[in-house]
Write an enzyme that holds these catalytic residues in place. Structure first.
Site, PDB file in Angstrom:
ATOM      1  N   ASN A   7       9.728   6.693  83.990  1.00 41.89           N
ATOM      2  CA  ASN A   7       9.810   8.159  84.623  1.00 41.89           C
ATOM      3  C   ASN A   7      10.900   8.321  85.378  1.00 41.89           C
ATOM      4  O   ASN A   7      11.242   7.843  86.587  1.00 41.89           O
ATOM      5  CB  ASN A   7       8.485   8.262  85.650  1.00 41.89           C
ATOM      6  CG  ASN A   7       8.476   9.486  86.421  1.00 41.89           C
ATOM      7  OD1 ASN A   7       9.232  10.347  86.315  1.00 41.89           O
ATOM      8  ND2 ASN A   7       7.584   9.672  87.312  1.00 41.89           N
ATOM      9  N   LYS A   9      11.979  10.799  86.962  1.00 45.82           N
ATOM     10  CA  LYS A   9      11.934  11.540  87.953  1.00 45.82           C
ATOM     11  C   LYS A   9      13.093  12.857  88.041  1.00 45.82           C
ATOM     12  O   LYS A   9      13.351  13.148  87.175  1.00 45.82           O
ATOM     13  CB  LYS A   9      11.686  10.960  89.276  1.00 45.82           C
ATOM     14  CG  LYS A   9      10.666   9.682  89.135  1.00 45.82           C
ATOM     15  CD  LYS A   9      10.277   9.363  90.460  1.00 45.82           C
ATOM     16  CE  LYS A   9       9.207   8.170  90.208  1.00 45.82           C
ATOM     17  NZ  LYS A   9       8.779   7.777  91.788  1.00 45.82           N
ATOM     18  N   HIS A  92       0.866  13.255  88.799  1.00 50.40           N
ATOM     19  CA  HIS A  92       1.542  11.919  89.448  1.00 50.40           C
ATOM     20  C   HIS A  92       1.580  12.321  90.978  1.00 50.40           C
ATOM     21  O   HIS A  92       1.474  13.345  91.326  1.00 50.40           O
ATOM     22  CB  HIS A  92       3.040  12.228  88.970  1.00 50.40           C
ATOM     23  CG  HIS A  92       3.754  11.275  89.500  1.00 50.40           C
ATOM     24  ND1 HIS A  92       4.652  11.249  90.741  1.00 50.40           N
ATOM     25  CD2 HIS A  92       4.168   9.982  88.871  1.00 50.40           C
ATOM     26  CE1 HIS A  92       4.985   9.926  90.955  1.00 50.40           C
ATOM     27  NE2 HIS A  92       5.012   9.242  89.760  1.00 50.40           N
ATOM     28  N   GLU A  94       3.543  12.279  93.335  1.00 45.75           N
ATOM     29  CA  GLU A  94       4.638  13.225  93.881  1.00 45.75           C
ATOM     30  C   GLU A  94       4.148  14.622  93.648  1.00 45.75           C
ATOM     31  O   GLU A  94       4.454  15.703  94.583  1.00 45.75           O
ATOM     32  CB  GLU A  94       6.169  13.131  93.319  1.00 45.75           C
ATOM     33  CG  GLU A  94       6.777  11.713  93.897  1.00 45.75           C
ATOM     34  CD  GLU A  94       7.476  10.549  93.278  1.00 45.75           C
ATOM     35  OE1 GLU A  94       8.155  11.131  92.259  1.00 45.75           O
ATOM     36  OE2 GLU A  94       7.458   9.595  93.348  1.00 45.75           O
ATOM     37  N   GLU A 163      -1.404   4.136  89.963  1.00 50.30           N
ATOM     38  CA  GLU A 163      -0.170   4.088  90.796  1.00 50.30           C
ATOM     39  C   GLU A 163      -0.795   4.344  92.134  1.00 50.30           C
ATOM     40  O   GLU A 163      -0.759   5.277  92.865  1.00 50.30           O
ATOM     41  CB  GLU A 163       0.645   5.328  90.279  1.00 50.30           C
ATOM     42  CG  GLU A 163       1.368   5.160  89.063  1.00 50.30           C
ATOM     43  CD  GLU A 163       2.351   5.627  88.867  1.00 50.30           C
ATOM     44  OE1 GLU A 163       3.420   4.982  88.480  1.00 50.30           O
ATOM     45  OE2 GLU A 163       2.707   6.878  89.080  1.00 50.30           O
ATOM     46  N   GLY A 169       7.873   3.346  94.965  1.00 52.67           N
ATOM     47  CA  GLY A 169       9.309   3.710  95.194  1.00 52.67           C
ATOM     48  C   GLY A 169       9.308   2.889  96.688  1.00 52.67           C
ATOM     49  O   GLY A 169      10.390   3.173  97.555  1.00 52.67           O
ATOM     50  N   SER A 205       6.708   0.340  92.146  1.00 55.43           N
ATOM     51  CA  SER A 205       7.736  -0.673  92.176  1.00 55.43           C
ATOM     52  C   SER A 205       7.641  -1.672  91.356  1.00 55.43           C
ATOM     53  O   SER A 205       7.886  -2.942  91.567  1.00 55.43           O
ATOM     54  CB  SER A 205       7.454  -1.124  93.592  1.00 55.43           C
ATOM     55  OG  SER A 205       7.541  -0.067  94.825  1.00 55.43           O
TER      56      SER A 205
END
Ligand code: PGA
Length: 244
Positions: A7, A9, A92, A94, A163, A169, A205
């Site tokens: 991904n 992003k 997702h 985000e 996730e 991250g 991560s």
């Protein structure tokens, strides 16, 4: 077969995305892996064309649930399908947390992907507050039920990605043993909605040092990698490591 999904992003612009695609095209990886890249929508066609002739597919990072219309800034599942996408990320963290995407939006996006012939990759996972308050299973179950309510799918039609939000991250991945437990539980919770053995990837991560510790687990069908997939040094190592 295990999945390695990258991904990208909004890490890379058009030129950087096409350059990285041309570099990863030359990396050899085991045929037992399904590798897919999720570039920005802007770079989708360029990345897809660059990867032409390789067995790396592309997917969308997000989709709109209506196929065409007055939706400024949006791109539909159908449009992504037309340019050769195979997958689309849905829900997702985000999208849920930065863009305030609701569970109803997620539900509509899943259906739009299925209608368009894209395989949705439904992302689920708890926040740090959920974890601190012993609400991990409560949160994940809610996300599963609200997204899949009323659906009866075959495992080939959909993929899941566990996730945990606190692991994305942050350089603090979920320990493989914990991921193993939760993946086993997620697969059980999916059984009313999905027949067969649905793929559940781990994301948060993942890097070239820890990836194999997830891939060796029977309950983990692959990995969804953000930051480490957007750099040639780490992504090439990730793919080469997967051969072993
Ligand atoms: P990360 O992102 O690998 O950078 O933690 C994973 C994701 O958001 O899919």
């Amino acid at each position: 077969m295990k999945y390695i999904f990258g991904n990208w992003k909004m890490y890379l612009d058009y030129a950087e995305s096409v350059k990285l695609a041309s570099e990863i095209k030359n990396v050899s990886f085991d045929e037992d892996f399904e590798v897919s890249i999720f570039p920005t929508a802007l770079a989708m066609v360029g990345v897809k064309d660059t990867l032409n002739g390789s067995n790396i597919s592309v997917g969308a990072q997000d989709v709109m649930w209506v196929s065409k219309g007055a939706y400024t800034g949006a791109i539909s599942a159908e449009m992504f399908k037309q340019v050769g996408c195979k997958y689309a990320l849905v829900g997702h963290s985000e999208r849920r947390h930065v863009f305030d995407e609701s569970s109803d939006d997620t539900k509509k996006k899943i259906r739009a992907c299925l209608d368009a012939g894209l395989i949705p990759v439904l992302c689920i996972g708890e926040t740090k507050a959920d974890r601190d308050n012993d609400k991990v299973k409560y949160r994940i179950k809610k996300q599963i039920v609200s997204a899949l309510d009323g659906l009866k799918l075959d495992a080939k039609q959909i993929i899941f990605a566990y996730e945990p939000v606190w692991a994305i991250g942050t350089d603090t991945p979920c320990l493989p043993a914990d991921a193993d437990d939760i993946h086993g539980w997620i697969k059980m919770e999916l059984s009313p909605f999905v027949s067969g053995n649905p793929a559940v990837l781990y994301g948060g991560s993942v890097d070239e040092q820890n990836m194999v510790s997830y891939l060796v687990l029977e309950t983990v069908d692959g990995v969804l990698i953000g930051g480490a997939s957007a750099k040639i040094e780490s992504f090439a190592t990730l793919l080469e490591t997967a051969i072993k």
